[in-house]
Design an enzyme around this catalytic site. Sequence first.
Site, PDB file in Angstrom:
ATOM      1  N   HIS A  51      22.616 -37.335  11.763  1.00  0.00           N
ATOM      2  CA  HIS A  51      21.716 -36.363  11.135  1.00  0.00           C
ATOM      3  C   HIS A  51      22.421 -35.824   9.891  1.00  0.00           C
ATOM      4  O   HIS A  51      23.652 -35.864   9.785  1.00  0.00           O
ATOM      5  CB  HIS A  51      21.434 -35.206  12.084  1.00  0.00           C
ATOM      6  N   GLU A  53      23.142 -32.858   8.888  1.00  0.00           N
ATOM      7  CA  GLU A  53      24.141 -31.824   9.137  1.00  0.00           C
ATOM      8  C   GLU A  53      25.462 -32.415   9.633  1.00  0.00           C
ATOM      9  O   GLU A  53      26.540 -31.996   9.198  1.00  0.00           O
ATOM     10  CB  GLU A  53      23.627 -30.818  10.187  1.00  0.00           C
ATOM     11  N   CYS A  81      18.288 -29.000  14.560  1.00  0.00           N
ATOM     12  CA  CYS A  81      17.927 -29.299  15.940  1.00  0.00           C
ATOM     13  C   CYS A  81      19.030 -28.769  16.864  1.00  0.00           C
ATOM     14  O   CYS A  81      20.052 -28.249  16.391  1.00  0.00           O
ATOM     15  CB  CYS A  81      17.753 -30.808  16.125  1.00  0.00           C
ATOM     16  N   CYS A  84      22.517 -30.466  16.176  1.00  0.00           N
ATOM     17  CA  CYS A  84      23.148 -30.025  14.932  1.00  0.00           C
ATOM     18  C   CYS A  84      23.560 -28.561  14.999  1.00  0.00           C
ATOM     19  O   CYS A  84      24.615 -28.188  14.481  1.00  0.00           O
ATOM     20  CB  CYS A  84      22.230 -30.301  13.751  1.00  0.00           C
TER      21      CYS A  84
END
Length: 148
Positions: A51, A53, A81, A84
Amino acid sequence: MKEKFLKEAFKEALKAYEKGEVPIGAVVVKDGKVIGRGHNQRIEKKNALHHAEIVAIEDACRNIGNWRLDDCEMYITLEPCIMCAGAIMQSRIKKVIFGAKDEKGGAVISQYTLFSDNKLPFKVEFEYLEDKKCSEILKKFFKERRSK
């Protein structure tokens, strides 16, 4: 100043968009300088963990030579999310600023409130700084995907 760094995160989201990845971008900032950048790379890297992040945290840690990102801020185009948000807490990022809510899976204000949970040992300040571009690029991406 915040808008400047959210724009940097948006530039990362555009990179993801151009690659056919979900257009989310993130930057880590320390002392007014970007020290880490990331955008979604799950398809490219064939790895669910990539992801924006997580990629930005890895980049920042590599650049400063430390896993602790004390006194850093992270600017993200979309609310983090759960995974993260956990990585942000574990890396000791001080504050998160995001430009769009994730009504389905957001872990800060939408579905969960991990940064506000008093049961967790790490506190992260946060700010929702609405930026229409951040949500519009996601809507455009998914509309294009559905039409294929």
